[in-house]
Design a protein around this motif. Structure first.
Motif, PDB file in Angstrom:
ATOM      1  N   LYS A 180       5.269   3.153 -11.039  1.00  0.00           N
ATOM      2  CA  LYS A 180       5.496   3.349 -12.609  1.00  0.00           C
ATOM      3  C   LYS A 180       6.869   3.545 -12.742  1.00  0.00           C
ATOM      4  CE  LYS A 180       1.044   3.550 -12.620  1.00  0.00           C
ATOM      5  NZ  LYS A 180       0.195   2.431 -13.132  1.00  0.00           N
ATOM      6  N   ALA A 181       7.744   3.227 -12.157  1.00  0.00           N
ATOM      7  CA  ALA A 181       9.291   3.371 -12.347  1.00  0.00           C
ATOM      8  C   ALA A 181      10.071   2.549 -11.556  1.00  0.00           C
ATOM      9  CB  ALA A 181       9.629   4.980 -12.224  1.00  0.00           C
ATOM     10  N   VAL A 182      11.110   1.757 -12.000  1.00  0.00           N
ATOM     11  CA  VAL A 182      11.754   1.189 -11.497  1.00  0.00           C
ATOM     12  C   VAL A 182      13.428   1.724 -10.972  1.00  0.00           C
ATOM     13  CG1 VAL A 182      13.418  -1.109 -11.410  1.00  0.00           C
ATOM     14  CG2 VAL A 182      11.085  -0.955 -12.820  1.00  0.00           C
ATOM     15  N   SER A 183      13.447   1.453  -9.515  1.00  0.00           N
ATOM     16  CA  SER A 183      14.796   2.290  -9.010  1.00  0.00           C
ATOM     17  C   SER A 183      16.138   1.431  -9.582  1.00  0.00           C
ATOM     18  CB  SER A 183      14.644   2.232  -7.601  1.00  0.00           C
ATOM     19  OG  SER A 183      14.646   0.974  -6.914  1.00  0.00           O
ATOM     20  N   GLU A 184      17.454   2.198  -9.025  1.00  0.00           N
ATOM     21  CA  GLU A 184      18.540   1.623  -9.638  1.00  0.00           C
ATOM     22  C   GLU A 184      18.693   0.301  -9.130  1.00  0.00           C
ATOM     23  OE1 GLU A 184      21.431   4.391  -8.477  1.00  0.00           O
ATOM     24  OE2 GLU A 184      20.701   5.793  -9.747  1.00  0.00           O
ATOM     25  N   ASP A 185      18.170  -0.307  -7.812  1.00  0.00           N
ATOM     26  CA  ASP A 185      18.236  -1.606  -7.520  1.00  0.00           C
ATOM     27  C   ASP A 185      17.438  -2.511  -7.792  1.00  0.00           C
ATOM     28  OD1 ASP A 185      16.208  -0.349  -6.223  1.00  0.00           O
ATOM     29  OD2 ASP A 185      16.922  -0.994  -4.173  1.00  0.00           O
ATOM     30  N   LYS A 186      16.763  -2.091  -9.132  1.00  0.00           N
ATOM     31  CA  LYS A 186      15.884  -3.077  -9.836  1.00  0.00           C
ATOM     32  C   LYS A 186      14.509  -3.507  -8.819  1.00  0.00           C
ATOM     33  CE  LYS A 186      18.137  -2.912 -13.437  1.00  0.00           C
ATOM     34  NZ  LYS A 186      17.942  -2.372 -14.436  1.00  0.00           N
ATOM     35  N   THR A 187      14.265  -2.469  -8.044  1.00  0.00           N
ATOM     36  CA  THR A 187      13.020  -2.642  -7.190  1.00  0.00           C
ATOM     37  C   THR A 187      11.731  -1.588  -7.496  1.00  0.00           C
ATOM     38  OG1 THR A 187      13.614  -1.260  -5.169  1.00  0.00           O
ATOM     39  CG2 THR A 187      14.054  -3.687  -5.319  1.00  0.00           C
ATOM     40  N   PHE A 188      10.510  -1.840  -7.329  1.00  0.00           N
ATOM     41  CA  PHE A 188       9.634  -0.630  -7.470  1.00  0.00           C
ATOM     42  C   PHE A 188       8.723  -0.694  -6.316  1.00  0.00           C
ATOM     43  CE2 PHE A 188       7.701  -4.281  -9.258  1.00  0.00           C
ATOM     44  CZ  PHE A 188       6.341  -4.197  -8.860  1.00  0.00           C
ATOM     45  N   ARG A 189       7.798   0.342  -6.184  1.00  0.00           N
ATOM     46  CA  ARG A 189       7.047   0.607  -5.116  1.00  0.00           C
ATOM     47  C   ARG A 189       5.814   0.174  -5.435  1.00  0.00           C
ATOM     48  NH1 ARG A 189      11.332   0.688  -3.126  1.00  0.00           N
ATOM     49  NH2 ARG A 189      11.912   2.564  -1.629  1.00  0.00           N
ATOM     50  N   VAL A 190       4.775  -0.461  -4.477  1.00  0.00           N
ATOM     51  CA  VAL A 190       3.550  -0.848  -4.619  1.00  0.00           C
ATOM     52  C   VAL A 190       2.699  -0.244  -3.325  1.00  0.00           C
ATOM     53  CG1 VAL A 190       1.630  -2.551  -4.417  1.00  0.00           C
ATOM     54  CG2 VAL A 190       3.765  -2.779  -5.803  1.00  0.00           C
ATOM     55  N   TYR A 191       1.637   0.477  -3.465  1.00  0.00           N
ATOM     56  CA  TYR A 191       1.003   0.995  -2.462  1.00  0.00           C
ATOM     57  C   TYR A 191      -0.363   0.476  -2.093  1.00  0.00           C
ATOM     58  CZ  TYR A 191       4.474   4.409  -3.160  1.00  0.00           C
ATOM     59  OH  TYR A 191       5.670   5.105  -3.718  1.00  0.00           O
ATOM     60  N   GLY A 192      -0.977   0.006  -0.848  1.00  0.00           N
ATOM     61  CA  GLY A 192      -1.786  -0.483  -0.374  1.00  0.00           C
ATOM     62  C   GLY A 192      -2.726   0.220   0.587  1.00  0.00           C
ATOM     63  N   THR A 193      -3.987   0.481   0.695  1.00  0.00           N
ATOM     64  CA  THR A 193      -4.743   0.945   1.385  1.00  0.00           C
ATOM     65  C   THR A 193      -5.163   0.009   2.618  1.00  0.00           C
ATOM     66  OG1 THR A 193      -5.889   2.517  -0.125  1.00  0.00           O
ATOM     67  CG2 THR A 193      -6.976   2.383   1.910  1.00  0.00           C
ATOM     68  N   VAL A 194      -4.941   0.318   3.800  1.00  0.00           N
ATOM     69  CA  VAL A 194      -5.284  -0.530   5.004  1.00  0.00           C
ATOM     70  C   VAL A 194      -6.731  -0.577   5.225  1.00  0.00           C
ATOM     71  CG1 VAL A 194      -4.813  -1.066   7.421  1.00  0.00           C
ATOM     72  CG2 VAL A 194      -2.965  -0.106   5.920  1.00  0.00           C
ATOM     73  N   THR A 195      -7.292  -1.709   5.192  1.00  0.00           N
ATOM     74  CA  THR A 195      -8.616  -1.722   5.362  1.00  0.00           C
ATOM     75  C   THR A 195      -9.111  -2.217   6.827  1.00  0.00           C
ATOM     76  OG1 THR A 195      -8.700  -4.028   4.582  1.00  0.00           O
ATOM     77  CG2 THR A 195      -9.035  -2.266   3.005  1.00  0.00           C
ATOM     78  N   SER A 196      -8.232  -2.862   7.525  1.00  0.00           N
ATOM     79  CA  SER A 196      -8.770  -3.260   8.959  1.00  0.00           C
ATOM     80  C   SER A 196      -8.006  -2.256   9.777  1.00  0.00           C
ATOM     81  CB  SER A 196      -7.843  -4.757   9.288  1.00  0.00           C
ATOM     82  OG  SER A 196      -6.402  -4.764   9.023  1.00  0.00           O
ATOM     83  N   SER A 197      -8.637  -2.272  11.011  1.00  0.00           N
ATOM     84  CA  SER A 197      -8.348  -1.192  12.044  1.00  0.00           C
ATOM     85  C   SER A 197      -7.701  -1.985  13.317  1.00  0.00           C
ATOM     86  CB  SER A 197      -9.720  -0.407  12.331  1.00  0.00           C
ATOM     87  OG  SER A 197     -10.489  -1.619  13.122  1.00  0.00           O
ATOM     88  N   CYS A 198      -6.611  -1.193  13.683  1.00  0.00           N
ATOM     89  CA  CYS A 198      -5.780  -1.825  14.851  1.00  0.00           C
ATOM     90  C   CYS A 198      -5.083  -0.583  15.461  1.00  0.00           C
ATOM     91  CB  CYS A 198      -4.960  -2.896  14.268  1.00  0.00           C
ATOM     92  SG  CYS A 198      -4.092  -3.493  15.685  1.00  0.00           S
ATOM     93  N   LYS A 199      -5.213  -0.364  16.790  1.00  0.00           N
ATOM     94  CA  LYS A 199      -4.704   0.326  17.362  1.00  0.00           C
ATOM     95  C   LYS A 199      -3.059   0.146  17.526  1.00  0.00           C
ATOM     96  CE  LYS A 199      -8.403   1.139  20.548  1.00  0.00           C
ATOM     97  NZ  LYS A 199      -8.859   1.291  22.071  1.00  0.00           N
ATOM     98  N   ASN A 200      -2.514  -0.967  17.263  1.00  0.00           N
ATOM     99  CA  ASN A 200      -1.326  -1.036  17.131  1.00  0.00           C
ATOM    100  C   ASN A 200      -0.436  -0.542  15.915  1.00  0.00           C
ATOM    101  OD1 ASN A 200      -1.552  -2.363  19.657  1.00  0.00           O
ATOM    102  ND2 ASN A 200      -1.530  -4.262  18.772  1.00  0.00           N
TER     103      ASN A 200
END
Length: 394
Positions: free
Chosen positions: A272-292
């Motif tokens: 909901k906010a843009v940082s000083e370097d003109k980027t912002f964050r997006v968060y995603g829930t991992v739906t696949s399982s992997c031990k690695n």
């Protein structure tokens, strides 16, 4: 007329006749070498050239084409899925058997700590609890006597204050016992101990172990770090200009390290906010399982934009030349000197999104894509023929 003049006249006449003959001959030659001049946007091929070039025609389709954003980020865990374990009162490490990477369960003992203060808290609690039993009895007795006008109000007030103070003391000591991991209901005069168990608050694996036997730890020292990798999420970094291209629920494909295995996630939250370097964050829930997959790993991700219906062709049907994109459309068939010929018209288009082997295109105004026969295979050979003035280069 003299004989010399007559000869001169014959020579001049012969030159005139010869000149006229050359002019007439040249005219005939020009007529004989006239060829058909094709429009600039037309290329024609014989049937054998079409077969050699592997040209096939098809139609423009309306397809759902999704765009993708290439982004970078890291694998992380939600705050509720990671824990930092400390000991509120400190003490000496009596025993521990765990190493970083070990799996632990909620309530499992991580280490045993001993401290003389643990004994004092237990002793104070049991003493206060015993005094509370007497104070509660006195409080009830004095209250009853006050009702019968045997005791004064002042005496009743003093007894009430003593009772409530002891009750508060017992409750506070109970909370201290809970804080260091001792259940007050299980405590008695026979099981007072100077040792307590440090237990895991969540299921997961040990990310860090900062203890060893005999080490003194203070209340601010981090003893263990635990991470539950069952519920991971991606923390991706996007540029400001792409803010309108991502929404909750969009699919994410991502890769870790140098692996080729595809992992999947869904966008669960956008910044909901843009940082000083003109980027912002997006968060995603991992739906696949992997031990690695481990927290802190660097990932390369592709965010698929929402599908939209566009006019599209197989990607090989769209060719580029001089920084422009073109397609070829069947124009007509004709007979030329006994040879069956086919004409194709080259049309400039604007290239859009490419996905799953198809490319979205913007067609010129007035173009009827429902009836047009578009070259879907061999378009590059037609382009070569066009650049070579009709000579196939296939």
């Amino acid at each position: 007329m003299t004989k010399s003049s007559f000869r001169l006249s014959l020579i001049v006449l012969s030159l005139i006749v010869s000149l006229n003959s050359c002019i007439i001959g040249d005219s005939k030659q020009v007529v004989d070498t006239e060829v058909e001049v094709l429009p600039e946007d037309i290329v024609e091929l014989r049937d054998d050239q079409i077969k050699l070039a592997g040209i096939q025609t098809g139609s423009v389709e309306m397809r759902s084409v999704s765009n993708t954003l290439k982004v970078n980020g890291i694998i992380s865990v939600a705050p509720q899925n990671q824990a930092t374990v400390c000991m509120p009162l400190g003490g000496f490490i009596k025993s521990t058997t765990l190493l970083p990477g070990n799996a632990v369960g909620k309530g499992q003992t991580l280490a045993v700590i001993e401290n003389q203060d643990f004994v004092d808290i237990q002793q104070n609690y049991l003493e206060a609890k015993n005094r509370l039993v007497f104070a509660e009895a006195e409080y009830k007795r004095h209250t009853d006597l006050y009702k019968d006008d045997v005791y004064s109000e002042k005496n009743v007030q003093q007894v009430t204050v003593d009772y409530k103070n002891l009750k508060a003391l017992v409750r506070s000591l109970e909370q201290k016992l809970f804080l260091i991991g001792i259940d007050p209901d299980q405590l008695s005069e026979d099981n007072i101990s100077n040792k307590v168990n440090v237990v895991s608050p969540i299921n997961g694996f040990l990310k860090a172990v900062n203890v060893n036997i005999g080490k003194y730890v203070s209340p601010t020292d981090i003893l263990f770090e635990i991470v539950n990798s069952d519920k991971l999420f991606l923390e991706l970094t996007l540029f400001e200009k792409d803010a309108d291209k991502v929404t909750m629920g969009q699919k994410i494909k991502f890769f870790i390290s140098n692996e080729t295995e595809i992992h999947y996630a869904l966008i669960s939250q956008t910044g909901k906010a843009v940082s000083e370097d003109k980027t912002f964050r997006v968060y995603g829930t991992v739906t696949s399982s992997c031990k690695n997959l481990l927290p802190g790993m660097y990932v390369n991700a592709l965010i698929e934009e929402s599908d939209i219906k566009v006019t599209a062709l197989p990607s090989e049907a769209v060719v580029s030349f001089d920084d422009k994109e073109y397609i070829f459309v069947f124009e007509k068939e004709k007979d030329e000197d006994g040879n069956a010929m086919t004409e194709y018209r080259i049309i400039e288009v604007k290239k859009g999104v490419t996905s799953s082997g198809y490319t979205g295109i913007t067609l010129p105004d007035g173009f009827d894509f429902t009836s047009a026969k578009v070259v879907i295979k061999g378009a590059y050979n037609l382009l070569s023929a066009k650049k070579n003035a009709g000579e196939m280069a296939c």
